[in-house]
Motif scaffolding. Structure first.
Motif, PDB file in Angstrom:
ATOM      1  N   SER A  88      38.923  17.667  74.432  1.00 16.48           N
ATOM      2  CA  SER A  88      39.407  18.324  75.643  1.00 16.48           C
ATOM      3  C   SER A  88      40.025  19.650  75.227  1.00 16.48           C
ATOM      4  O   SER A  88      40.547  19.775  74.120  1.00 16.48           O
ATOM      5  N   ALA A  89      39.952  20.653  76.106  1.00 17.30           N
ATOM      6  CA  ALA A  89      40.509  21.977  75.809  1.00 17.30           C
ATOM      7  C   ALA A  89      41.541  22.326  76.868  1.00 17.30           C
ATOM      8  O   ALA A  89      41.221  22.395  78.054  1.00 17.30           O
ATOM      9  N   VAL A  90      42.799  22.554  76.419  1.00 15.27           N
ATOM     10  CA  VAL A  90      43.907  22.834  77.319  1.00 15.27           C
ATOM     11  C   VAL A  90      44.562  24.152  76.917  1.00 15.27           C
ATOM     12  O   VAL A  90      44.915  24.343  75.743  1.00 15.27           O
ATOM     13  N   CYS A  91      44.724  25.048  77.873  1.00 16.09           N
ATOM     14  CA  CYS A  91      45.399  26.323  77.612  1.00 16.09           C
ATOM     15  C   CYS A  91      46.891  26.053  77.445  1.00 16.09           C
ATOM     16  O   CYS A  91      47.507  25.409  78.297  1.00 16.09           O
ATOM     17  N   THR A  92      47.471  26.537  76.360  1.00 13.04           N
ATOM     18  CA  THR A  92      48.901  26.345  76.138  1.00 13.04           C
ATOM     19  C   THR A  92      49.653  27.659  76.286  1.00 13.04           C
ATOM     20  O   THR A  92      50.842  27.732  75.960  1.00 13.04           O
ATOM     21  N   ALA A  93      48.972  28.660  76.776  1.00  7.25           N
ATOM     22  CA  ALA A  93      49.551  29.969  77.085  1.00  7.25           C
ATOM     23  C   ALA A  93      48.615  30.630  78.088  1.00  7.25           C
ATOM     24  O   ALA A  93      47.502  30.145  78.312  1.00  7.25           O
ATOM     25  N   GLN A  94      49.047  31.724  78.671  1.00  8.49           N
ATOM     26  CA  GLN A  94      48.145  32.524  79.499  1.00  8.49           C
ATOM     27  C   GLN A  94      46.958  32.894  78.620  1.00  8.49           C
ATOM     28  O   GLN A  94      47.139  33.403  77.511  1.00  8.49           O
ATOM     29  N   THR A  95      45.739  32.618  79.085  1.00 11.06           N
ATOM     30  CA  THR A  95      44.562  32.727  78.225  1.00 11.06           C
ATOM     31  C   THR A  95      43.423  33.450  78.934  1.00 11.06           C
ATOM     32  O   THR A  95      43.178  33.219  80.116  1.00 11.06           O
ATOM     33  N   THR A  96      42.729  34.291  78.177  1.00 13.75           N
ATOM     34  CA  THR A  96      41.524  34.952  78.669  1.00 13.75           C
ATOM     35  C   THR A  96      40.379  34.589  77.732  1.00 13.75           C
ATOM     36  O   THR A  96      40.521  34.671  76.512  1.00 13.75           O
ATOM     37  N   VAL A  97      39.264  34.153  78.322  1.00 13.07           N
ATOM     38  CA  VAL A  97      38.092  33.756  77.544  1.00 13.07           C
ATOM     39  C   VAL A  97      36.840  34.411  78.112  1.00 13.07           C
ATOM     40  O   VAL A  97      36.838  34.886  79.252  1.00 13.07           O
ATOM     41  N   ARG A  98      35.796  34.422  77.309  1.00 15.10           N
ATOM     42  CA  ARG A  98      34.452  34.696  77.802  1.00 15.10           C
ATOM     43  C   ARG A  98      33.744  33.354  77.759  1.00 15.10           C
ATOM     44  O   ARG A  98      33.748  32.671  76.735  1.00 15.10           O
TER      45      ARG A  98
END
Length: 148
Positions: A88-98
């Protein structure tokens, strides 16, 4: 951070980079957002632009990898033909991805197999590094040290 600056695209041609950019979308996520869960269909790979993502396994949500380096790739299950994500993938901060869609990448690879080979050689190297890091963490845990 641009796609041509990430490890996976080092050495590929500009047309291939342009194709990857066209095959992906930029997304913003808040702390606590779940990008995917273990067992979800593995339809996308992700490139971290900014932020931090924990990859977790098991019922207790044991963190097996922390994605924090801009340009780092995760969600690789979609790139190697797996039907479902293994973590599972969980953002632990404000995150920007492509976010790169599996079918669009497949079309790009069919058009440009030479650069596709370079891309997958980079992916293999990245997965090898992650595996070695996992071994090192296991060794520390086995010796009673803690992983941070």
């Amino acid at each position: 951070m641009y796609i041509q600056q990430v490890d996976l695209t080092r050495g590929v041609g500009q047309d291939f980079v342009d194709g990857l950019t066209a095959a992906s979308v930029k997304e913003e996520h808040a702390q606590g957002d779940i990008l995917f869960e273990k067992g979800d269909p593995a339809d996308h790979a992700y490139l971290l632009l900014i932020g931090r993502v924990h990859l977790k396994m098991g019922e207790a949500g044991h963190v097996v990898h922390i994605v924090s380096r801009p340009g780092e790739t995760f969600g690789w299950s979609s790139l190697v033909g797996r039907a479902a994500y293994s973590t599972s993938a969980v953002c632990t901060a404000q995150t920007t991805v492509r976010k790169l869609h599996r079918r669009k990448l497949k079309k790009l690879l069919e058009i440009d197999p030479v650069n596709g080979l370079i891309f997958f050689q980079r992916l293999a190297g990245m997965l090898g590094e992650r595996l070695l890091a996992s071994y090192a963490r296991y060794e520390k845990l086995y010796k009673g040290e803690t992983y941070v």
